[in-house]
Motif scaffolding. Structure first.
Motif, PDB file in Angstrom:
ATOM      1  N   ALA A 122      41.780   0.129  -1.372  1.00  0.00           N
ATOM      2  CA  ALA A 122      41.225  -0.956  -0.551  1.00  0.00           C
ATOM      3  C   ALA A 122      42.358  -1.729   0.108  1.00  0.00           C
ATOM      4  O   ALA A 122      43.247  -2.236  -0.576  1.00  0.00           O
ATOM      5  N   ASN A 145      33.287  -4.960   6.280  1.00  0.00           N
ATOM      6  CA  ASN A 145      33.166  -4.840   4.817  1.00  0.00           C
ATOM      7  C   ASN A 145      32.050  -5.760   4.320  1.00  0.00           C
ATOM      8  O   ASN A 145      31.235  -5.382   3.465  1.00  0.00           O
ATOM      9  N   SER A 149      28.561  -4.572   2.749  1.00  0.00           N
ATOM     10  CA  SER A 149      28.335  -4.999   1.358  1.00  0.00           C
ATOM     11  C   SER A 149      26.977  -5.669   1.252  1.00  0.00           C
ATOM     12  O   SER A 149      26.215  -5.418   0.303  1.00  0.00           O
ATOM     13  N   TRP A 157      34.919  -3.072  -0.739  1.00  0.00           N
ATOM     14  CA  TRP A 157      36.169  -3.727  -0.331  1.00  0.00           C
ATOM     15  C   TRP A 157      36.891  -2.988   0.784  1.00  0.00           C
ATOM     16  O   TRP A 157      37.832  -3.500   1.367  1.00  0.00           O
ATOM     17  N   ASP A 158      36.518  -1.748   1.018  1.00  0.00           N
ATOM     18  CA  ASP A 158      37.101  -1.010   2.142  1.00  0.00           C
ATOM     19  C   ASP A 158      36.135   0.110   2.484  1.00  0.00           C
ATOM     20  O   ASP A 158      35.681   0.843   1.608  1.00  0.00           O
ATOM     21  N   LEU A 159      35.837   0.243   3.765  1.00  0.00           N
ATOM     22  CA  LEU A 159      34.850   1.257   4.164  1.00  0.00           C
ATOM     23  C   LEU A 159      35.486   2.624   4.361  1.00  0.00           C
ATOM     24  O   LEU A 159      34.793   3.616   4.543  1.00  0.00           O
TER      25      LEU A 159
END
Ligand SMILES: Nc1nc2c(ncn2[C@@H]2O[C@H](COP(=O)(O)OP(=O)(O)OP(=O)(O)O)[C@@H](O)[C@H]2O)c(=O)[nH]1
Ligand SMILES: [Mg+2]
Length: 262
Positions: A122, A145, A149, A157-159
């Motif tokens: 992330a 994000n 979410s 936290w990170d795509l």
């Protein structure tokens, strides 16, 4: 048994040598094989990767370069590597982008402390370090994000960073098969995974830099694609998540390149 270290590369000749230099003998016990998979580079990067693999073989790794038999995109390259890892009996796949933006140690040194099926690097969580990213890009990433979410009711936290571990039990679910073959592959896979009640996801902070890399992720095009995905999720969530987004029909194949000697 061990992991497949999969390094996708496409026209990153200046960076691929540096990327592979990060692999030291320390990870030899956990990495069973290294596949540097070229997606049809035209800049001579395959030769640089070939020389780097010769050094890795001298360290005791089973390292080689492959070339996709057609341009399958970054997502298609993931599918080639995932199918190959399953076929070879590996415990999972570590994806590490070939353009030297990340630090392999950020993931490999902590991976064992997570039992999750997917351990995802992330770039935008507490503890992450971002260098050389324009503020508007950071903002856009953080905003998406948050949106994704909220849509999935899971903390994402990170795509889609370029440093991730997918364990075998995750690969065997084959959620990746119907995902898009282009650069949006990671978003597709993450959203399918987040929607699946049994899939465990863990995020770990990583460093990510932009120095001499040419980012292929054109911000506006990417933003429009991500908005399109958001809209599809809102309007027809189940249909979108189960749809077939592939461009290329399997089997997606690659050809192993001849080994060079150091
Ligand atoms: N664009 C592109 N990259 C590919 C392809 N196949 C492999 N790659 C590799 O996949 C990585 C794509 O990274 P980037 O262009 O930086 O895109 P990104 O990682 O989504 O964007 P950043 O936020 O800049 O890191 C690079 O290491 C490429 O060498 C492909 O078909 N297209
Ligand atoms: Mg990148």
């Amino acid at each position: 048994m061990g992991l497949l270290l999969f390094v996708p590369m496409y026209n990153c000749a200046p960076q691929i040598g540096r990327t592979l230099e990060q692999v030291t003998a320390a990870w030899r016990p956990s990495i069973a094989e290294i596949l540097v998979l070229d997606n049809g580079s035209t800049d001579g990067g395959r030769d640089v990767a070939g020389a780097a693999c010769a050094r890795l073989r001298a360290l005791g790794y089973h390292a080689h370069v492959g070339k996709n038999d057609a341009n399958y995109g970054l997502g298609g390259s993931h599918k080639v590597a995932f199918a190959y890892a399953l076929e070879r009996g590996h415990d999972g796949v570590v994806v590490f982008h070939g353009d030297d933006q990340g630090r392999l140690a950020d993931l490999l040194d902590v991976a064992d402390s997570f039992s999750a099926e997917c351990v995802l690097g992330a770039r935008f969580m507490p503890g992450s370090r971002i260098q050389g990213y324009a503020p508007h890009r950071i903002l856009a990433n953080v905003a998406f994000n948050g949106i994704y979410s909220a849509l999935t009711a899971r903390a994402l936290w990170d795509l889609g960073s370029g440093l991730n571990l997918y364990r075998r039990r995750f690969l065997e679910r084959r959620l990746w098969e119907g995902c898009a073959d282009d650069l949006t592959f990671n978003y597709h896979l993450l959203l399918r995974s987040a929607a699946h009640p049994d899939v465990s996801l863990a995020f770990t902070p990583i460093s990510w830099r932009e120095e001499d890399q040419v980012s292929n992720a054109k911000l506006w095009k990417h933003g429009v694609q991500m908005l399109g995905i958001t809209r599809a999720l809102l309007l027809s969530r189940t249909a979108w998540l189960t749809a077939d987004h592939r461009t290329h029909r399997p089997p997606l194949t690659f050809t192993r390149q001849p080994d060079v000697t150091p």
